[in-house]
Design an enzyme around this catalytic site. Sequence first.
Site, PDB file in Angstrom:
ATOM      1  N   CYS A 197      84.245  -8.594  -7.842  1.00  0.00           N
ATOM      2  CA  CYS A 197      85.254  -8.304  -7.098  1.00  0.00           C
ATOM      3  C   CYS A 197      85.095  -7.235  -5.877  1.00  0.00           C
ATOM      4  O   CYS A 197      86.209  -7.599  -4.907  1.00  0.00           O
ATOM      5  CB  CYS A 197      86.490  -7.820  -8.033  1.00  0.00           C
ATOM      6  N   HIS A 236      87.827  -3.142 -11.162  1.00  0.00           N
ATOM      7  CA  HIS A 236      88.486  -4.242 -10.393  1.00  0.00           C
ATOM      8  C   HIS A 236      89.028  -3.659  -9.200  1.00  0.00           C
ATOM      9  O   HIS A 236      89.765  -2.604  -8.827  1.00  0.00           O
ATOM     10  CB  HIS A 236      89.787  -4.914 -11.093  1.00  0.00           C
ATOM     11  N   ASP A 269      93.802 -10.679  -4.161  1.00  0.00           N
ATOM     12  CA  ASP A 269      93.106 -10.507  -5.397  1.00  0.00           C
ATOM     13  C   ASP A 269      92.542 -11.673  -5.841  1.00  0.00           C
ATOM     14  O   ASP A 269      93.111 -12.864  -5.776  1.00  0.00           O
ATOM     15  CB  ASP A 269      94.369 -10.070  -6.486  1.00  0.00           C
TER      16      ASP A 269
END
Length: 280
Positions: A20, A124, A139
């Site tokens: 991520c 994250h 995202d």
Amino acid sequence: MEGASNGGMLYHEVQESKLCAVHCVNTVLQGPFFSEFDLAALASDLDSKERQMMLQGTTTAAAGDFLSEESHNVSLGGDFSIQVLEKALEVWDLQVIPLDCPVAEPAQIDPELENAFICHLHDHWFCIRKVNGEWYNFDSLYAAPQHFSKFYLSAYLDSLKGSGWSIFLVRGNFPKECPISSSEASNGYGQWLSPEDAERITKSCNLTQAPPQRNNMSQQQHTERLPSLAETDLQMLSDMEDEDLRAAIAASLMDSSPATASGESSIPKTENKDIPEKTA
């Protein structure tokens, strides 16, 4: 008037393993500029410099404990530190600033005047980016970028802060075009989408069954970390036209929204409430 960057296309990366941080950096830059190996190299360089500083500054047991650890900038699971993201973006003359710093105060008041925000909680990372005058949530757990209105951007950032997320402002001269050809840009998880394609994918994901969860984060875990705004409140936000009335509703939302996300919290919706299923 300047033409649209990247031909009006949006660059989005879908979650792969625990990358991520890579996805976050690349969507800030709007192109596949960095790989996991690039960020790992930056982390190794930072570790080396930190060890040298510790050796020069002290010989205490604390220094020995610090030097014995493998890395302070990338975990065994692949999560990178904010310092690594900062170094990556510095390559492109971009500065990462904590949103609660005094220098970032204008962004707290009028976030729509900025260009990008980086958000982090636990393991994250994701970015919220303005592309061609429109705001999107990039995202990597979404199948496509989620469009934000300017007013919803402010409410969403406030809700993230209330739920414990760390938010960083990104400033500088953002690349206008991705200097990488389409053949070189194929990294397996990056994709170029028109705003219309992104909206279509978002709607389609609401009509299909949730895809299999990925290894790094379950959908439930990520949902619990995201703030929740009542559906009726979101509809009111999107319908408001009067600026003074919008400000009053925003204040009311912050008074009534939960400070932290619960296990039954729902993922915040965009103003048209079309949000895809998350994947971990």
